[in-house]
Motif scaffolding. Structure first.
Motif, PDB file in Angstrom:
ATOM      1  N   MET A   1     -11.844  35.040  -4.777  1.00 13.96           N
ATOM      2  CA  MET A   1     -12.187  36.172  -5.628  1.00 13.96           C
ATOM      3  C   MET A   1     -13.539  36.174  -6.175  1.00 13.96           C
ATOM      4  SD  MET A   1     -10.542  38.936  -6.753  1.00 13.96           S
ATOM      5  CE  MET A   1      -8.916  38.519  -6.231  1.00 13.96           C
ATOM      6  N   THR A   2     -14.030  35.027  -6.642  1.00 14.94           N
ATOM      7  CA  THR A   2     -15.640  34.902  -6.843  1.00 14.94           C
ATOM      8  C   THR A   2     -16.402  35.614  -5.734  1.00 14.94           C
ATOM      9  OG1 THR A   2     -15.036  32.751  -8.125  1.00 14.94           O
ATOM     10  CG2 THR A   2     -17.297  33.190  -7.529  1.00 14.94           C
ATOM     11  N   LEU A   3     -16.086  35.185  -4.582  1.00 20.74           N
ATOM     12  CA  LEU A   3     -16.783  35.812  -3.500  1.00 20.74           C
ATOM     13  C   LEU A   3     -16.726  37.268  -3.366  1.00 20.74           C
ATOM     14  CD1 LEU A   3     -16.204  32.709  -0.613  1.00 20.74           C
ATOM     15  CD2 LEU A   3     -18.297  33.327  -1.899  1.00 20.74           C
ATOM     16  N   ARG A   4     -15.500  37.751  -3.457  1.00 15.50           N
ATOM     17  CA  ARG A   4     -15.160  39.127  -3.216  1.00 15.50           C
ATOM     18  C   ARG A   4     -15.955  39.623  -4.469  1.00 15.50           C
ATOM     19  NH1 ARG A   4      -8.799  39.035  -2.265  1.00 15.50           N
ATOM     20  NH2 ARG A   4      -8.774  38.245  -0.164  1.00 15.50           N
ATOM     21  N   ALA A   5     -15.748  39.392  -5.810  1.00 10.26           N
ATOM     22  CA  ALA A   5     -16.518  40.040  -6.941  1.00 10.26           C
ATOM     23  C   ALA A   5     -18.099  39.989  -6.669  1.00 10.26           C
ATOM     24  CB  ALA A   5     -16.063  39.347  -8.103  1.00 10.26           C
ATOM     25  N   ASN A   6     -18.544  39.031  -5.949  1.00 11.84           N
ATOM     26  CA  ASN A   6     -19.927  38.932  -6.061  1.00 11.84           C
ATOM     27  C   ASN A   6     -20.388  39.863  -4.986  1.00 11.84           C
ATOM     28  OD1 ASN A   6     -22.555  37.225  -6.288  1.00 11.84           O
ATOM     29  ND2 ASN A   6     -22.312  36.898  -4.549  1.00 11.84           N
TER      30      ASN A   6
ATOM     31  N   ALA B   1      -0.214  11.892  -5.495  1.00  7.29           N
ATOM     32  CA  ALA B   1      -0.750  12.516  -4.372  1.00  7.29           C
ATOM     33  C   ALA B   1      -2.155  13.064  -4.277  1.00  7.29           C
ATOM     34  CB  ALA B   1       0.422  13.589  -4.087  1.00  7.29           C
ATOM     35  N   VAL B   2      -2.762  12.924  -3.154  1.00  6.63           N
ATOM     36  CA  VAL B   2      -4.272  13.594  -2.940  1.00  6.63           C
ATOM     37  C   VAL B   2      -4.356  14.417  -1.702  1.00  6.63           C
ATOM     38  CG1 VAL B   2      -6.488  12.711  -2.610  1.00  6.63           C
ATOM     39  CG2 VAL B   2      -4.987  11.234  -3.655  1.00  6.63           C
ATOM     40  N   VAL B   3      -5.022  15.642  -2.059  1.00  8.49           N
ATOM     41  CA  VAL B   3      -5.129  16.484  -0.927  1.00  8.49           C
ATOM     42  C   VAL B   3      -6.658  16.286  -0.600  1.00  8.49           C
ATOM     43  CG1 VAL B   3      -5.251  18.781  -0.219  1.00  8.49           C
ATOM     44  CG2 VAL B   3      -3.055  17.875  -1.098  1.00  8.49           C
ATOM     45  N   HIS B   4      -7.067  16.309   0.591  1.00  5.99           N
ATOM     46  CA  HIS B   4      -8.484  16.378   0.907  1.00  5.99           C
ATOM     47  C   HIS B   4      -8.439  17.595   2.053  1.00  5.99           C
ATOM     48  CE1 HIS B   4     -12.564  16.668   1.905  1.00  5.99           C
ATOM     49  NE2 HIS B   4     -12.419  15.873   3.177  1.00  5.99           N
ATOM     50  N   ALA B   5      -9.150  18.792   1.934  1.00  2.71           N
ATOM     51  CA  ALA B   5      -9.303  19.759   2.998  1.00  2.71           C
ATOM     52  C   ALA B   5     -10.791  20.287   2.940  1.00  2.71           C
ATOM     53  CB  ALA B   5      -8.035  20.894   2.405  1.00  2.71           C
ATOM     54  N   HIS B   6     -10.876  21.425   3.650  1.00  2.00           N
ATOM     55  CA  HIS B   6     -12.203  21.883   3.810  1.00  2.00           C
ATOM     56  C   HIS B   6     -11.913  23.402   3.652  1.00  2.00           C
ATOM     57  CE1 HIS B   6     -13.673  18.473   6.624  1.00  2.00           C
ATOM     58  NE2 HIS B   6     -13.438  18.063   5.361  1.00  2.00           N
ATOM     59  N   PRO B   7     -11.679  23.989   2.534  1.00  2.00           N
ATOM     60  CA  PRO B   7     -11.226  25.591   2.255  1.00  2.00           C
ATOM     61  C   PRO B   7     -12.781  26.317   2.389  1.00  2.00           C
ATOM     62  CG  PRO B   7     -10.209  23.951   0.456  1.00  2.00           C
ATOM     63  CD  PRO B   7     -11.136  23.160   1.225  1.00  2.00           C
ATOM     64  N   PRO B   8     -12.634  27.221   3.338  1.00  2.00           N
ATOM     65  CA  PRO B   8     -13.975  27.666   3.405  1.00  2.00           C
ATOM     66  C   PRO B   8     -14.274  28.710   2.157  1.00  2.00           C
ATOM     67  CG  PRO B   8     -11.998  28.881   4.708  1.00  2.00           C
ATOM     68  CD  PRO B   8     -11.460  27.536   4.340  1.00  2.00           C
ATOM     69  N   ALA B   9     -13.695  29.272   1.507  1.00  2.00           N
ATOM     70  CA  ALA B   9     -14.076  29.936   0.398  1.00  2.00           C
ATOM     71  C   ALA B   9     -14.684  29.231  -0.596  1.00  2.00           C
ATOM     72  CB  ALA B   9     -13.172  30.955  -0.524  1.00  2.00           C
ATOM     73  N   ILE B  10     -14.164  27.854  -1.081  1.00  2.00           N
ATOM     74  CA  ILE B  10     -14.761  26.943  -1.893  1.00  2.00           C
ATOM     75  C   ILE B  10     -16.068  26.636  -1.213  1.00  2.00           C
ATOM     76  CG2 ILE B  10     -14.448  24.591  -2.858  1.00  2.00           C
ATOM     77  CD1 ILE B  10     -11.345  25.049  -2.768  1.00  2.00           C
ATOM     78  N   VAL B  11     -16.263  26.377  -0.069  1.00  2.00           N
ATOM     79  CA  VAL B  11     -17.351  25.747   0.465  1.00  2.00           C
ATOM     80  C   VAL B  11     -18.549  26.983   0.477  1.00  2.00           C
ATOM     81  CG1 VAL B  11     -18.648  25.239   2.724  1.00  2.00           C
ATOM     82  CG2 VAL B  11     -16.310  24.276   1.990  1.00  2.00           C
ATOM     83  N   ALA B  12     -18.091  28.105   0.812  1.00  2.00           N
ATOM     84  CA  ALA B  12     -19.231  29.225   0.716  1.00  2.00           C
ATOM     85  C   ALA B  12     -19.513  29.446  -0.729  1.00  2.00           C
ATOM     86  CB  ALA B  12     -18.460  30.609   1.445  1.00  2.00           C
ATOM     87  N   ALA B  13     -18.477  29.508  -1.476  1.00  2.00           N
ATOM     88  CA  ALA B  13     -19.058  29.764  -2.868  1.00  2.00           C
ATOM     89  C   ALA B  13     -20.021  28.880  -3.464  1.00  2.00           C
ATOM     90  CB  ALA B  13     -17.792  29.773  -4.053  1.00  2.00           C
ATOM     91  N   GLY B  14     -19.746  27.551  -3.288  1.00  2.00           N
ATOM     92  CA  GLY B  14     -20.783  26.210  -3.582  1.00  2.00           C
ATOM     93  C   GLY B  14     -21.921  26.479  -2.914  1.00  2.00           C
ATOM     94  N   LEU B  15     -22.135  26.856  -1.501  1.00  2.00           N
ATOM     95  CA  LEU B  15     -23.188  27.096  -0.993  1.00  2.00           C
ATOM     96  C   LEU B  15     -24.104  28.452  -1.609  1.00  2.00           C
ATOM     97  CD1 LEU B  15     -22.171  26.393   2.862  1.00  2.00           C
ATOM     98  CD2 LEU B  15     -23.374  24.835   1.214  1.00  2.00           C
ATOM     99  N   ALA B  16     -23.187  29.376  -1.984  1.00  2.00           N
ATOM    100  CA  ALA B  16     -24.095  30.449  -2.574  1.00  2.00           C
ATOM    101  C   ALA B  16     -24.524  30.263  -4.066  1.00  2.00           C
ATOM    102  CB  ALA B  16     -23.091  31.592  -2.457  1.00  2.00           C
TER     103      ALA B  16
ATOM    104  N   LEU C   1     -22.379  29.836  -6.573  1.00  2.00           N
ATOM    105  CA  LEU C   1     -21.412  30.366  -7.462  1.00  2.00           C
ATOM    106  C   LEU C   1     -20.526  29.685  -8.181  1.00  2.00           C
ATOM    107  CD1 LEU C   1     -20.646  33.559  -5.087  1.00  2.00           C
ATOM    108  CD2 LEU C   1     -22.412  33.469  -7.138  1.00  2.00           C
ATOM    109  N   PRO C   2     -20.753  29.323  -9.309  1.00  2.00           N
ATOM    110  CA  PRO C   2     -19.664  28.405 -10.088  1.00  2.00           C
ATOM    111  C   PRO C   2     -18.401  29.170 -10.359  1.00  2.00           C
ATOM    112  CG  PRO C   2     -21.225  29.521 -11.653  1.00  2.00           C
ATOM    113  CD  PRO C   2     -21.729  29.857 -10.464  1.00  2.00           C
ATOM    114  N   LEU C   3     -17.194  28.321 -10.257  1.00  2.00           N
ATOM    115  CA  LEU C   3     -16.127  28.685 -10.251  1.00  2.00           C
ATOM    116  C   LEU C   3     -15.432  28.802 -11.699  1.00  2.00           C
ATOM    117  CD1 LEU C   3     -14.427  26.729  -7.288  1.00  2.00           C
ATOM    118  CD2 LEU C   3     -15.392  29.026  -7.313  1.00  2.00           C
TER     119      LEU C   3
END
Length: 244
Positions: A191-196, A95-110, A112-114
């Protein structure tokens, strides 16, 4: 309806992702292997109203080449190569999921490594981070096989891959596992975004603490989380209609 149970499962997966905030509006899709050269995938129809309202009628069998003419004005996802090439090249993936999760996108643009910055708060997410969340650095629409091959090269043997400026690909041996992995990565990003934002330390936990994080097993990590998410859908009146 052929493969009715599997089509309902994919429809539920789309609703879970949307209800959890990972697939707003009409963008995103879920697939399930349906043979050596075919898959079931969430398609877009003439009355498209978004992933939150997906029904089994929106899920269709499609060949890996995407050449099928679908009924009722439906079209396969433009980014079908994400699913086709992943299923071709990763035999352990069903199974494969493709989505546009906003926190993942925001952390990447900022930038911030996960990383595994927390522990027992969310053990499955921490374990995913400990193993590494790879990043595909191009923010392109993955609509050709060669682009999907680039993404898979970045992904390696990991079950998930963040797409910079785009979203996430998550895989699994089951639809439930792929969805829960997507949820876990998005929680890690939140949580990465919140902590940052709070000026916190984004360094990984000490190795001795990370070594204490057990694998709680699929019964808790995936099956129970999946049931919880489906129950939340039903409580909100967004469960799959019986006629679906």
């Amino acid at each position: 309806m052929e493969l009715a149970g599997e089509r309902c499962l994919i429809a539920l997966a789309c609703r879970v992702l949307a209800h959890a905030g990972l697939a707003d509006s009409v963008l995103g899709h879920v697939s399930l292997r349906a043979g050596p050269d075919r898959m079931l995938v969430r398609c877009r129809g003439p009355r498209e109203s978004g992933l939150l309202f997906t029904t089994a009628q929106d899920v269709h069998p499609v060949g890996m080449d995407g050449a099928d003419v679908l009924p009722g004005g439906y079209t396969a996802p433009v980014e079908l190569p994400i699913h086709a090439e992943t299923l071709r090249r990763r035999p352990e993936v069903a199974a494969v999921v493709h989505a546009h999760p906003p926190a993942i996108v925001a952390a990447g643009l900022a930038g911030l490594p996960l990383r595994p910055i927390f522990g027992a708060y969310d053990i499955p997410a921490a374990r995913l981070a400990l193993q590494g969340v790879p990043v595909y650095e191009r923010g392109v629409l993955i609509r050709r096989a060669e682009l999907a091959e680039e993404m898979l090269a970045a992904m390696g043997d990991r079950p998930v891959c963040a797409l910079r400026g785009h979203g996430l690909v998550a895989t699994g041996a089951t639809v439930q596992q792929a969805v829960v992995r997507a949820l876990n990565v998005e929680e890690l990003a939140r949580m990465t975004l919140r902590a940052n934002l709070a000026g916190g330390d984004l360094e990984p936990l000490p190795a001795e603490d990370l070594a204490e994080l057990p694998d709680l097993g699929s019964g808790l990590n995936e099956e129970a989380v999946w049931r919880h998410r489906v129950a939340r859908l039903e409580l909100a009146g967004l469960g799959l209609p019986e006629e679906a």
